[in-house]
Motif scaffolding. Structure first.
Motif, PDB file in Angstrom:
ATOM      1  N   SER A   1       2.101   9.124  -6.079  1.00 45.10           N
ATOM      2  CA  SER A   1       2.341  10.628  -5.683  1.00 45.10           C
ATOM      3  C   SER A   1       3.785  11.073  -6.399  1.00 45.10           C
ATOM      4  O   SER A   1       4.123  12.014  -6.341  1.00 45.10           O
ATOM      5  CB  SER A   1       2.964  10.719  -3.988  1.00 45.10           C
ATOM      6  OG  SER A   1       1.857  10.671  -3.343  1.00 45.10           O
TER       7      SER A   1
ATOM      8  N   ALA B   1      -5.615   6.180   8.457  1.00 44.66           N
ATOM      9  CA  ALA B   1      -6.624   5.546   8.126  1.00 44.66           C
ATOM     10  C   ALA B   1      -6.797   5.360   6.482  1.00 44.66           C
ATOM     11  O   ALA B   1      -7.289   4.362   6.129  1.00 44.66           O
ATOM     12  CB  ALA B   1      -8.051   6.513   8.420  1.00 44.66           C
ATOM     13  N   ASP B   2      -6.181   6.224   5.741  1.00 50.71           N
ATOM     14  CA  ASP B   2      -6.302   5.873   4.488  1.00 50.71           C
ATOM     15  C   ASP B   2      -5.447   4.895   4.237  1.00 50.71           C
ATOM     16  O   ASP B   2      -5.553   4.015   3.279  1.00 50.71           O
ATOM     17  CB  ASP B   2      -5.547   7.296   3.472  1.00 50.71           C
ATOM     18  CG  ASP B   2      -6.541   8.410   3.687  1.00 50.71           C
ATOM     19  OD1 ASP B   2      -7.857   8.253   3.860  1.00 50.71           O
ATOM     20  OD2 ASP B   2      -5.916   9.380   3.686  1.00 50.71           O
ATOM     21  N   LEU B   3      -4.076   4.716   5.038  1.00 45.47           N
ATOM     22  CA  LEU B   3      -3.222   3.467   4.668  1.00 45.47           C
ATOM     23  C   LEU B   3      -3.769   2.214   4.935  1.00 45.47           C
ATOM     24  O   LEU B   3      -3.833   1.419   4.228  1.00 45.47           O
ATOM     25  CB  LEU B   3      -2.101   3.821   5.678  1.00 45.47           C
ATOM     26  CG  LEU B   3      -1.139   2.752   5.633  1.00 45.47           C
ATOM     27  CD1 LEU B   3      -0.372   2.728   4.338  1.00 45.47           C
ATOM     28  CD2 LEU B   3      -0.015   3.016   6.713  1.00 45.47           C
TER      29      LEU B   3
ATOM     30  N   VAL C   1       0.916   4.094  -2.916  1.00 38.05           N
ATOM     31  CA  VAL C   1       0.719   5.710  -2.640  1.00 38.05           C
ATOM     32  C   VAL C   1       2.005   6.490  -3.129  1.00 38.05           C
ATOM     33  O   VAL C   1       1.793   7.554  -3.641  1.00 38.05           O
ATOM     34  CB  VAL C   1       0.581   5.862  -1.118  1.00 38.05           C
ATOM     35  CG1 VAL C   1       0.469   7.158  -0.725  1.00 38.05           C
ATOM     36  CG2 VAL C   1      -0.950   4.958  -0.704  1.00 38.05           C
TER      37      VAL C   1
ATOM     38  N   ILE D   1      -1.247  11.624   3.328  1.00 39.27           N
ATOM     39  CA  ILE D   1      -2.456  10.825   3.532  1.00 39.27           C
ATOM     40  C   ILE D   1      -2.454  10.552   4.996  1.00 39.27           C
ATOM     41  O   ILE D   1      -1.358  10.762   5.896  1.00 39.27           O
ATOM     42  CB  ILE D   1      -2.356   9.285   2.990  1.00 39.27           C
ATOM     43  CG1 ILE D   1      -1.159   8.529   3.557  1.00 39.27           C
ATOM     44  CG2 ILE D   1      -2.285   9.497   1.323  1.00 39.27           C
ATOM     45  CD1 ILE D   1      -1.008   7.241   2.828  1.00 39.27           C
ATOM     46  N   THR D   2      -3.615   9.927   5.569  1.00 36.78           N
ATOM     47  CA  THR D   2      -3.797   9.680   7.211  1.00 36.78           C
ATOM     48  C   THR D   2      -3.492   8.073   7.278  1.00 36.78           C
ATOM     49  O   THR D   2      -3.431   7.355   6.404  1.00 36.78           O
ATOM     50  CB  THR D   2      -5.229   9.980   7.627  1.00 36.78           C
ATOM     51  OG1 THR D   2      -5.909   9.470   6.665  1.00 36.78           O
ATOM     52  CG2 THR D   2      -5.362  11.432   7.245  1.00 36.78           C
TER      53      THR D   2
ATOM     54  N   ALA E   1      -7.204   1.637   5.429  1.00 32.50           N
ATOM     55  CA  ALA E   1      -8.576   1.417   4.760  1.00 32.50           C
ATOM     56  C   ALA E   1      -8.642   0.233   3.933  1.00 32.50           C
ATOM     57  O   ALA E   1      -9.722  -0.541   4.110  1.00 32.50           O
ATOM     58  CB  ALA E   1      -8.999   2.638   3.901  1.00 32.50           C
ATOM     59  N   THR E   2      -7.656  -0.316   3.052  1.00 33.99           N
ATOM     60  CA  THR E   2      -7.992  -1.382   2.006  1.00 33.99           C
ATOM     61  C   THR E   2      -7.052  -2.872   2.676  1.00 33.99           C
ATOM     62  O   THR E   2      -7.437  -3.533   2.090  1.00 33.99           O
ATOM     63  CB  THR E   2      -7.406  -1.046   0.971  1.00 33.99           C
ATOM     64  OG1 THR E   2      -6.086  -0.534   0.989  1.00 33.99           O
ATOM     65  CG2 THR E   2      -8.264   0.189   0.361  1.00 33.99           C
TER      66      THR E   2
ATOM     67  N   CYS F   1       3.056   8.659   6.428  1.00 31.45           N
ATOM     68  CA  CYS F   1       1.655   8.940   5.997  1.00 31.45           C
ATOM     69  C   CYS F   1       1.530  10.606   5.792  1.00 31.45           C
ATOM     70  O   CYS F   1       1.078  11.097   4.836  1.00 31.45           O
ATOM     71  CB  CYS F   1       0.613   8.661   6.873  1.00 31.45           C
ATOM     72  SG  CYS F   1       0.469   6.733   6.676  1.00 31.45           S
TER      73      CYS F   1
ATOM     74  N   LYS G   1       0.858  -1.383   0.071  1.00 27.37           N
ATOM     75  CA  LYS G   1      -0.080  -0.035   0.160  1.00 27.37           C
ATOM     76  C   LYS G   1       0.908   1.242  -0.119  1.00 27.37           C
ATOM     77  O   LYS G   1       0.516   2.192  -0.698  1.00 27.37           O
ATOM     78  CB  LYS G   1      -0.831  -0.044   1.087  1.00 27.37           C
ATOM     79  CG  LYS G   1      -1.633   1.042   1.289  1.00 27.37           C
ATOM     80  CD  LYS G   1      -2.755   1.361   0.322  1.00 27.37           C
ATOM     81  CE  LYS G   1      -3.639   2.425   0.673  1.00 27.37           C
ATOM     82  NZ  LYS G   1      -4.594   2.817  -0.285  1.00 27.37           N
TER      83      LYS G   1
END
Length: 140
Positions: free
Chosen positions: A52, A97-99, A48, A94-95, A101-102, A89, A44
């Motif tokens: 970016s 939570a974003d990291l 990301v 990103i947060t 999430a999946t 993050c 992940k």
């Protein structure tokens, strides 16, 4: 010792395997144990980072980490702390939570990748603790 003999000795040292299973030059274990959670987090983070358009060097510079640490995380070899992940993050905008999430994984308690604390499972240690405790008289 002359220079040729010294060069030969250095060559032999570099090619000899270590007795303890570690590479003599890096002192890292030769076989890295990876677990599903570390691998998923690494994939992940890599996705990301690439989204970016950052290189490992740029991300490492922004997060003030070593590039090799970023590489180890992305390959699932390193086990970064939550603070290290939060810093990454932040550098990736990103947060946490974003990291996560999946990532739908967890480790069961019996998994061999978890560290076991023998002090909690060894009954002889608890008996020794009981024997070592003083009796404190009750004050009325």
């Amino acid at each position: 010792m002359d220079e040729q003999a010294h060069a030969e000795r250095k060559k032999v040292k570099k090619t000899q395997p270590s007795i303890d299973g570690q590479d003599k030059l890096t002192r890292k274990p030769k076989s890295h144990k990876r677990n599903n959670v570390s691998t998923a987090i690494g994939k992940k983070l890599r996705a990301v980072r690439l989204e970016s358009k950052l290189s490992q060097e740029n991300l490492a510079f922004n997060a003030q980490f070593d590039r090799a640490f970023i590489s180890d995380i992305e390959r699932g070899v390193a086990n970064p702390s939550i603070m290290a992940l939060a810093t990454l993050c932040y550098a990736l905008n990103i947060t946490l939570a974003d990291l996560f999430a999946t990532i739908n994984l967890s480790l069961k308690p019996g998994d061999e990748t978890r560290r076991k604390n023998p002090a909690k499972t060894d009954s002889s240690i608890t008996e020794k603790k009981k024997m070592g405790q003083r009796q404190v008289p009750k004050i009325r």
